[in-house]
Enzyme design. Structure first.
Site, PDB file in Angstrom:
ATOM      1  N   ARG A  88       0.842  -1.190   0.000  1.00 37.95           N
ATOM      2  CA  ARG A  88       0.000   0.000   0.000  1.00 37.95           C
ATOM      3  C   ARG A  88       0.884   1.250   0.000  1.00 37.95           C
ATOM      4  O   ARG A  88       1.967   1.265   0.626  1.00 37.95           O
ATOM      5  CB  ARG A  88      -0.906   0.046   1.239  1.00 37.95           C
ATOM      6  CG  ARG A  88      -2.080  -0.917   1.200  1.00 37.95           C
ATOM      7  CD  ARG A  88      -3.107  -0.551   0.120  1.00 37.95           C
ATOM      8  NE  ARG A  88      -4.262  -1.425   0.132  1.00 37.95           N
ATOM      9  CZ  ARG A  88      -4.433  -2.474  -0.674  1.00 37.95           C
ATOM     10  NH1 ARG A  88      -3.514  -2.778  -1.578  1.00 37.95           N
ATOM     11  NH2 ARG A  88      -5.532  -3.192  -0.606  1.00 37.95           N
ATOM     12  N   HIS A  98      -0.806  -0.063  -9.821  1.00 38.51           N
ATOM     13  CA  HIS A  98      -1.500  -0.980  -8.894  1.00 38.51           C
ATOM     14  C   HIS A  98      -1.992  -2.229  -9.641  1.00 38.51           C
ATOM     15  O   HIS A  98      -3.180  -2.570  -9.615  1.00 38.51           O
ATOM     16  CB  HIS A  98      -2.682  -0.259  -8.203  1.00 38.51           C
ATOM     17  CG  HIS A  98      -3.098  -0.906  -6.914  1.00 38.51           C
ATOM     18  ND1 HIS A  98      -3.452  -0.190  -5.791  1.00 38.51           N
ATOM     19  CD2 HIS A  98      -3.230  -2.207  -6.566  1.00 38.51           C
ATOM     20  CE1 HIS A  98      -3.795  -1.021  -4.819  1.00 38.51           C
ATOM     21  NE2 HIS A  98      -3.660  -2.259  -5.270  1.00 38.51           N
TER      22      HIS A  98
HETATM   23  P1  NAP Z   1      -1.935 -11.677   4.971  1.00 35.02           P
HETATM   24  O1  NAP Z   1      -2.072 -13.086   4.545  1.00 35.02           O
HETATM   25  O2  NAP Z   1      -2.898 -11.117   5.967  1.00 35.02           O
HETATM   26  O3  NAP Z   1      -0.445 -11.509   5.536  1.00 35.02           O
HETATM   27  C1  NAP Z   1      -0.027 -10.386   6.251  1.00 35.02           C
HETATM   28  C2  NAP Z   1       1.370 -10.634   6.795  1.00 35.02           C
HETATM   29  O4  NAP Z   1       1.846  -9.411   7.375  1.00 35.02           O
HETATM   30  C3  NAP Z   1       1.393 -11.693   7.909  1.00 35.02           C
HETATM   31  O5  NAP Z   1       2.559 -12.456   7.821  1.00 35.02           O
HETATM   32  C4  NAP Z   1       1.405 -10.827   9.175  1.00 35.02           C
HETATM   33  O6  NAP Z   1       2.020 -11.431  10.299  1.00 35.02           O
HETATM   34  C5  NAP Z   1       2.251  -9.665   8.712  1.00 35.02           C
HETATM   35  N1  NAP Z   1       2.018  -8.488   9.569  1.00 35.02           N
HETATM   36  C6  NAP Z   1       0.861  -7.818   9.773  1.00 35.02           C
HETATM   37  N2  NAP Z   1       1.047  -6.793  10.635  1.00 35.02           N
HETATM   38  C7  NAP Z   1       2.350  -6.848  10.992  1.00 35.02           C
HETATM   39  C8  NAP Z   1       3.160  -6.081  11.866  1.00 35.02           C
HETATM   40  N3  NAP Z   1       2.666  -5.046  12.549  1.00 35.02           N
HETATM   41  N4  NAP Z   1       4.458  -6.408  11.979  1.00 35.02           N
HETATM   42  C9  NAP Z   1       4.971  -7.462  11.308  1.00 35.02           C
HETATM   43  N5  NAP Z   1       4.259  -8.244  10.465  1.00 35.02           N
HETATM   44  C10 NAP Z   1       2.965  -7.924  10.303  1.00 35.02           C
HETATM   45  O7  NAP Z   1      -1.999 -10.701   3.708  1.00 35.02           O
HETATM   46  P2  NAP Z   1      -1.700 -11.045   2.172  1.00 35.02           P
HETATM   47  O8  NAP Z   1      -2.856 -11.741   1.555  1.00 35.02           O
HETATM   48  O9  NAP Z   1      -0.370 -11.679   2.082  1.00 35.02           O
HETATM   49  O10 NAP Z   1      -1.652  -9.559   1.545  1.00 35.02           O
HETATM   50  C11 NAP Z   1      -0.736  -8.587   2.023  1.00 35.02           C
HETATM   51  C12 NAP Z   1      -1.087  -7.216   1.486  1.00 35.02           C
HETATM   52  O11 NAP Z   1      -0.756  -7.122   0.099  1.00 35.02           O
HETATM   53  C13 NAP Z   1      -2.573  -6.853   1.503  1.00 35.02           C
HETATM   54  O12 NAP Z   1      -2.981  -6.420   2.788  1.00 35.02           O
HETATM   55  C14 NAP Z   1      -2.660  -5.749   0.477  1.00 35.02           C
HETATM   56  O13 NAP Z   1      -2.497  -4.486   1.069  1.00 35.02           O
HETATM   57  C15 NAP Z   1      -1.474  -6.026  -0.458  1.00 35.02           C
HETATM   58  N6  NAP Z   1      -1.930  -6.390  -1.817  1.00 35.02           N
HETATM   59  C16 NAP Z   1      -1.555  -5.594  -2.864  1.00 35.02           C
HETATM   60  C17 NAP Z   1      -1.943  -5.926  -4.136  1.00 35.02           C
HETATM   61  C18 NAP Z   1      -1.539  -5.107  -5.313  1.00 35.02           C
HETATM   62  O14 NAP Z   1      -2.007  -5.346  -6.421  1.00 35.02           O
HETATM   63  N7  NAP Z   1      -0.630  -4.165  -5.158  1.00 35.02           N
HETATM   64  C19 NAP Z   1      -2.721  -7.083  -4.356  1.00 35.02           C
HETATM   65  C20 NAP Z   1      -3.072  -7.856  -3.269  1.00 35.02           C
HETATM   66  C21 NAP Z   1      -2.666  -7.516  -1.997  1.00 35.02           C
HETATM   67  P3  NAP Z   1       1.411 -12.768  10.969  1.00 35.02           P
HETATM   68  O15 NAP Z   1       1.767 -13.868   9.992  1.00 35.02           O
HETATM   69  O16 NAP Z   1       2.116 -12.893  12.253  1.00 35.02           O
HETATM   70  O17 NAP Z   1      -0.067 -12.551  11.085  1.00 35.02           O
HETATM   71  C1  GLV Z   2      -5.342  -5.192  -3.967  1.00 33.08           C
HETATM   72  O1  GLV Z   2      -4.676  -4.226  -3.776  1.00 33.08           O
HETATM   73  C2  GLV Z   2      -5.790  -6.078  -2.939  1.00 33.08           C
HETATM   74  O2  GLV Z   2      -5.682  -5.738  -1.753  1.00 33.08           O
HETATM   75  O3  GLV Z   2      -6.277  -7.173  -3.296  1.00 33.08           O
END
Ligand code: NAP
Ligand code: GLV
Length: 313
Positions: free
Chosen positions: A228, A276
């Site tokens: 983000r 994005h």
């Molecule tokens: P997720 O499965 O919820 O994983 C989040 C990870 O971040 C977990 O390992 C979590 O730790 C860690 N985390 C959260 N808060 C933290 C903190 N304060 N300190 C250290 N580690 C922390 O999320 P995801 O599905 O992988 O997605 C991650 C992010 O990618 C989304 O939230 C979104 O913003 C972004 N995204 C971007 C796009 C794009 O097109 N640019 C697309 C999709 C997603 P724990 O394992 O301990 O819970």
């Molecule tokens: C895209 O940014 C998502 O959070 O899936």
């Protein structure tokens, strides 16, 4: 089963068509302002507050993305916007993990093999061989080891660079050195050559990509932000590029999207910008995942991807 759908600027008809095919018994409708008729489930991306506030009938809200920061911001700004009894459920991978792995490995390999610098040399009409970066010290650090971060970390590790991962709670991932919690943050950062951000945007993670973080990385490091825009302190990135602490950055997300005309990032040749797109929400995969979870909830079963509202992800 009654389902409300909302997605701004999108082809709602195509989504409703696919949901109708996956759930032929369901009563589906696109939400319009003023619609307060009952619904069991909502499927949304960046919904207006009016759509959800006061809906005590909703059992679950399905977010058409992995990140729930926008919908949780509505709740933070005006507590009670999200119906207390409805679970908030985000997409889990649904085709995003391979896209993210492609995007990040492409960016890492581009920096490892110095293609960014060869591109500049070509523009200048110069034939010059650059010393290769040694792979064994080209350490890649992935912030966030969730559904996307863990997949990306393993995809990068397959190319033989040392890979580290950082999460909130301890999370072992094969072939990756892992670090957890604030106490291990500096040890995670020290000596990292490429920092990849895949954290969710929460009050704890906002501005994490700033001067202090950059100062711990190896000099001449690279930044890849695919999570983000709110994670990045933009002025600190420009300062770090100017001082040479960072060599270049690949950014897919921005504080303001679309990135405004005249923003200094557009004119900075060391910053690579994409709009994005690192992991798009894929309709077919997302409809299949959500439909399956709705049917499971109807049967009284638990489903994955339920957001912890307090934690923020
Ligand atoms: P997720 O499965 O919820 O994983 C989040 C990870 O971040 C977990 O390992 C979590 O730790 C860690 N985390 C959260 N808060 C933290 C903190 N304060 N300190 C250290 N580690 C922390 O999320 P995801 O599905 O992988 O997605 C991650 C992010 O990618 C989304 O939230 C979104 O913003 C972004 N995204 C971007 C796009 C794009 O097109 N640019 C697309 C999709 C997603 P724990 O394992 O301990 O819970
Ligand atoms: C895209 O940014 C998502 O959070 O899936």
């Amino acid at each position: 089963m009654k389902i409300l759908f909302y997605m701004p600027n999108a082809e709602a008809a195509a989504w409703l068509h696919d949901f109708a095919r996956a759930l032929p018994e369901a009563d589906l409708r696109e939400w319009q302002p003023g619609d307060t008729a009952p619904a069991d489930f909502a499927v949304v991306w960046r919904p207006p507050r009016d759509m959800l506030a006061g809906r005590t009938d909703l059992r679950a809200i399905f977010n058409l993305g992995a990140g729930v920061d926008a919908i949780l911001a509505l709740e933070r700004e005006q507590p009670g916007t999200l119906p207390a009894n409805a679970q908030l459920i985000r997409l889990e991978d649904s085709g995003m993990a391979p896209q993210m792995a492609e995007y990040v490995t492409h960016a890492v390999l581009r920096y490892l093999r110095r293609f960014d610098e060869y591109q500049t040399l070509q523009r200048e009409g110069r034939w010059q061989v650059l010393d290769p970066h040694p792979r064994e010290t080209f350490t890649v650090g992935v912030l966030g080891l969730g559904v996307l971060g863990a997949h990306v970390a393993q995809a990068v590790a397959a190319f033989g660079m040392p890979v580290r991962g950082y999460s909130r709670s301890a999370r072992p991932v094969e072939c990756i050195t892992t670090f957890a919690g604030a106490a291990q943050f500096d040890a995670f950062l020290d000596g990292v050559k490429v920092l990849v951000n895949l954290l969710p945007h929460t009050p704890d993670t906002a501005d994490v990509l700033g001067a202090r973080t950059f100062s711990r990385l190896e000099r001449g490091a690279y930044l890849i932000n695919v999570a983000r825009g709110a994670h990045l302190v933009e002025a600190d990135l420009l300062d770090a590029l100017a001082s040479g602490q960072l060599a270049a950055a690949t950014l897919d997300v921005f504080r303001e999207e679309p990135l405004p005309a005249g923003h200094p990032f557009w004119q900075e040749p060391r910053i690579t910008i994409t709009p994005h797109i690192s992991a798009l929400t894929l309709r077919e995969e997302s409809v299949a995942q959500i439909a399956e979870k709705m049917l499971a909830l109807e049967r009284g079963e638990a489903v994955g991807g339920v957001v912890d509202i307090e934690r923020g992800y």
